[in-house]
Design an enzyme around this catalytic site. Structure first.
Site, short mmCIF file in Angstrom:
data_model
loop_
_atom_site.label_atom_id
_atom_site.label_comp_id
_atom_site.label_asym_id
_atom_site.label_seq_id
_atom_site.Cartn_x
_atom_site.Cartn_y
_atom_site.Cartn_z
N ASP A 1 2.94 -11.26 14.96
CA ASP A 1 3.62 -11.95 16.08
C ASP A 1 2.67 -12.51 17.11
O ASP A 1 3.10 -13.15 18.06
CB ASP A 1 4.58 -10.96 16.75
CG ASP A 1 5.71 -10.57 15.81
OD1 ASP A 1 5.92 -9.35 15.61
OD2 ASP A 1 6.34 -11.48 15.24
N HIS B 1 0.40 -1.93 15.25
CA HIS B 1 1.34 -1.90 14.11
C HIS B 1 1.42 -0.47 13.58
O HIS B 1 0.43 0.25 13.58
CB HIS B 1 0.84 -2.84 12.98
CG HIS B 1 1.90 -3.21 12.01
ND1 HIS B 1 2.25 -2.41 10.96
CD2 HIS B 1 2.71 -4.29 11.95
CE1 HIS B 1 3.23 -2.98 10.28
NE2 HIS B 1 3.53 -4.12 10.86
C1 SDX Z 1 6.61 -6.30 13.61
O1 SDX Z 1 6.99 -2.44 10.57
C2 SDX Z 1 6.71 -3.63 10.31
O2 SDX Z 1 6.20 -3.93 9.25
C3 SDX Z 1 7.08 -4.66 11.37
C4 SDX Z 1 6.61 -6.08 11.12
C5 SDX Z 1 7.34 -6.71 9.94
O3 SDX Z 1 6.81 -7.68 9.37
O4 SDX Z 1 8.51 -6.29 9.68
O5 SDX Z 1 5.21 -6.10 10.86
C6 SDX Z 1 6.91 -6.98 12.31
O6 SDX Z 1 7.48 -5.69 14.15
C7 SDX Z 1 5.21 -6.31 14.12
C8 SDX Z 1 5.04 -5.47 15.43
C9 SDX Z 1 5.53 -6.32 16.61
N1 SDX Z 1 5.61 -5.52 17.82
C10 SDX Z 1 4.72 -5.70 18.85
O7 SDX Z 1 3.76 -6.47 18.79
C11 SDX Z 1 5.04 -4.89 20.10
C12 SDX Z 1 3.74 -4.25 20.65
N2 SDX Z 1 3.32 -3.24 19.69
C13 SDX Z 1 3.75 -1.88 19.93
O8 SDX Z 1 4.91 -1.68 20.62
C14 SDX Z 1 3.43 -0.92 18.77
O9 SDX Z 1 2.15 -1.19 18.36
C15 SDX Z 1 4.35 -0.93 17.57
C16 SDX Z 1 5.79 -0.75 17.94
C17 SDX Z 1 4.20 -2.19 16.80
C18 SDX Z 1 3.93 0.24 16.66
O10 SDX Z 1 4.20 1.40 17.37
P1 SDX Z 1 3.87 2.85 16.73
O11 SDX Z 1 3.39 2.74 15.35
O12 SDX Z 1 5.06 3.71 16.98
O13 SDX Z 1 2.63 3.31 17.55
P2 SDX Z 1 2.73 4.07 18.91
O14 SDX Z 1 3.74 3.41 19.79
O15 SDX Z 1 2.87 5.52 18.63
O16 SDX Z 1 1.29 3.75 19.52
C19 SDX Z 1 0.17 4.53 19.13
C20 SDX Z 1 -0.73 4.49 20.35
C21 SDX Z 1 0.00 4.87 21.64
O17 SDX Z 1 -0.94 5.43 22.51
P3 SDX Z 1 -0.93 7.09 22.63
O18 SDX Z 1 0.47 7.49 23.04
O19 SDX Z 1 -1.33 7.57 21.26
O20 SDX Z 1 -1.97 7.34 23.71
O21 SDX Z 1 -1.21 3.14 20.54
C22 SDX Z 1 -0.73 2.65 21.80
C23 SDX Z 1 0.43 3.54 22.22
O22 SDX Z 1 0.55 3.57 23.63
N3 SDX Z 1 -0.27 1.28 21.54
C24 SDX Z 1 -0.47 0.25 22.36
C25 SDX Z 1 0.11 -0.84 21.71
N4 SDX Z 1 0.63 -0.46 20.55
C26 SDX Z 1 0.41 0.85 20.44
N5 SDX Z 1 -1.07 0.16 23.56
C27 SDX Z 1 -1.09 -1.07 24.12
N6 SDX Z 1 -0.57 -2.17 23.57
C28 SDX Z 1 0.04 -2.10 22.36
N7 SDX Z 1 0.56 -3.21 21.80
#
Ligand code: SDX
Length: 433
Positions: A366, A308
């Site tokens: 989720d 998140h």
């Molecule tokens: C919702 O914003 C909100 O409040 C949203 C929400 C709401 O109520 O409105 O809470 C609802 O959207 C919840 C999130 C649902 N999405 C997912 O579950 C999809 C999987 N999660 C990711 O795609 C990700 O965690 C996000 C999109 C939720 C957040 O992405 P960020 O904050 O942009 O973080 P990032 O992509 O920069 O990740 C930081 C690091 C990265 O590694 P590095 O590049 O630093 O090496 O963490 C890793 C990412 O690769 N990472 C993950 C991961 N999520 C982040 N690695 C593996 N699996 C994951 N799920």
């Protein structure tokens, strides 16, 4: 607007610019950069808004480090335990919990608006039966501005109020219609004697051939899911609604824009993607393979329902959802649900893995919701529409806050331009590859 309490000094190119700082009632201080471009001829750069407060707001507060979520100051755990969705709607919209009399009046106003204009039924005929319900929802909610002309004038407080009530009331009806259309069953009208969650279950699962008794326990579980999804500060879809609203677009168009944004798998679409991922994992022994893929920089795969932007601790909603999953599955007589077993084992393994610990990745809202919704009888394609109908009150509350802000301006970000600088047109005869 918070008052300026101190200032920050930005020094560059031999210049020093004093920028006022403001302190919130909770969370980090902010540096007010509104005059930075005029004074320093520079922009700030923050593409994902990771360090940017786009607005002030009094609706929802998240402490990502503590894993805390407050709706108008009330912890989500207390609301999930003691309140119900329509009461949370009142709280988000008006800022205070309603008295008993106010609650009765509010519920009556919402109930009165649950039907949609009969002619809107024809819209569905234009969609393929196998359309994703989110596509239908975006289309039909946007089309509400073609029907409800008496609640489009955003400068009129009464019309804003009616638009808000209409959307809270009609989104479940439209979402249920999208579901019925996708399964080839007749639409079921809302029933004024049912509570909000029961009405939605009835509109989805009743058929004309027999009576349908809504399970009070399932209705309570669905009502809790709706409360957990009602608002969440300045997330992507809420920011979309605010940006659309800042141009003066009508409220129905703004909510349709929010629905479109929520659909993405990185946002509200993650509940569907998560259940599909759990199904793809299929068995406990394949979990390490998927954990490895999630950690592999060369693999675009991510654990859906994990991570998140704000939470660097457990999403408090996921905790409530996990408890609810056990309760609902037990009620349904579903013991040892394989997907729930996989989800719990996946969570356990991931939370012990240095990659997830270091990046502070935890289950989010989720991760468990799809398991509950599937146990209730919903297809995966209905998971995000249920998120959307729950979040409508949050979008509307944030939209109202923005519209009534005397300092409100159209949102218009700038950019770091990296394209070609000025060059002259070349006739096609003179162009060489
Ligand atoms: C919702 O914003 C909100 O409040 C949203 C929400 C709401 O109520 O409105 O809470 C609802 O959207 C919840 C999130 C649902 N999405 C997912 O579950 C999809 C999987 N999660 C990711 O795609 C990700 O965690 C996000 C999109 C939720 C957040 O992405 P960020 O904050 O942009 O973080 P990032 O992509 O920069 O990740 C930081 C690091 C990265 O590694 P590095 O590049 O630093 O090496 O963490 C890793 C990412 O690769 N990472 C993950 C991961 N999520 C982040 N690695 C593996 N699996 C994951 N799920």
């Amino acid at each position: 607007m918070a008052e300026s309490t101190k200032s920050a000094t930005l020094t560059f190119d031999g210049k020093s610019i004093d920028l006022p700082m403001m302190s919130p009632t909770a969370g980090p201080d902010v540096i007010d950069i509104r005059k930075l471009y005029a004074q320093g001829n520079v922009f700030t750069y923050d593409p994902g808004f990771t360090s940017t407060a786009a607005t002030d707001s009094a609706i929802t507060f998240i402490d990502g480090d503590k894993g805390e979520l407050l709706y108008r100051g009330y912890p989500i755990e207390q609301l999930a335990d003691k309140s119900h969705f329509l009461e949370v709607c009142y709280l988000l919209l008006y800022g205070e919990l309603p008295t008993a009399v106010e609650m009765v009046d509010f519920e009556a106003r919402v109930t009165k608006h649950t039907m949609v204009h009969e002619q809107m039924h024809y819209f569905f005929r234009g969609f393929r039966r196998d359309s994703h319900p989110m596509a239908t929802l975006v289309g039909v909610v946007g089309a509400m501005s073609a029907f409800y002309h008496d609640s489009l004038d955003i400068s009129d407080q009464w019309q804003r109020e009616v638009a808000a009530i209409r959307m809270i009331a009609k989104l479940p009806t439209i979402a249920a219609m999208a579901y019925k259309y996708s399964v080839g069953q007749p639409f079921v009208y809302p029933r004024n004697g049912l509570d909000y969650a029961s009405n939605f279950l009835h509109m989805c699962f009743a058929v004309p051939c027999e009576d349908y008794q809504v399970s009070p326990t399932l209705a309570k579980a669905l009502d809790r899911i709706m409360m957990l999804h009602a608002d969440h500060e300045q997330n992507a879809s809420t920011s979309t609604v605010r940006l659309a609203g800042s141009s003066g677009a009508n409220p129905f168009a703004c909510i349709a824009a929010g629905i479109a944004c929520l659909w993405g798998p990185a946002h509200g679409g993650a509940n569907q993607a998560c259940l599909e991922m759990l199904r793809e994992i299929g068995s406990l022994d394949r979990i390490p393979e998927f954990i490895a893929r999630a950690k592999d920089k060369n693999d675009p795969f991510r654990l859906m329902g994990f991570g998140h932007r704000v939470y660097r601790n457990f999403d408090p909603r996921a905790k409530v959802m996990k408890e609810s999953a056990d309760e609902v599955l037990d009620l349904m007589g579903i013991h040892n649900n394989p997907l729930l077993q996989i989800a719990k084992e996946l969570e356990k393994i991931a939370l012990e893995d240095p990659y997830f610990i270091e990046k502070k990745l935890y289950p989010n809202v989720d991760f468990y919701s799809g398991i509950i919704l599937e146990a209730m009888g919903f297809p995966t394609s209905m998971f995000t529409p249920i998120f959307a109908l729950s979040r409508t009150v949050g979008w509307i509350s944030q939209w109202k806050e923005m519209i009534t802000d005397p300092n409100q301006k159209i949102g218009r970000p700038r950019q770091l331009y990296i394209g070609k600088t000025t060059r002259n047109y070349v006739d096609v005869a003179d162009r060489v590859k």
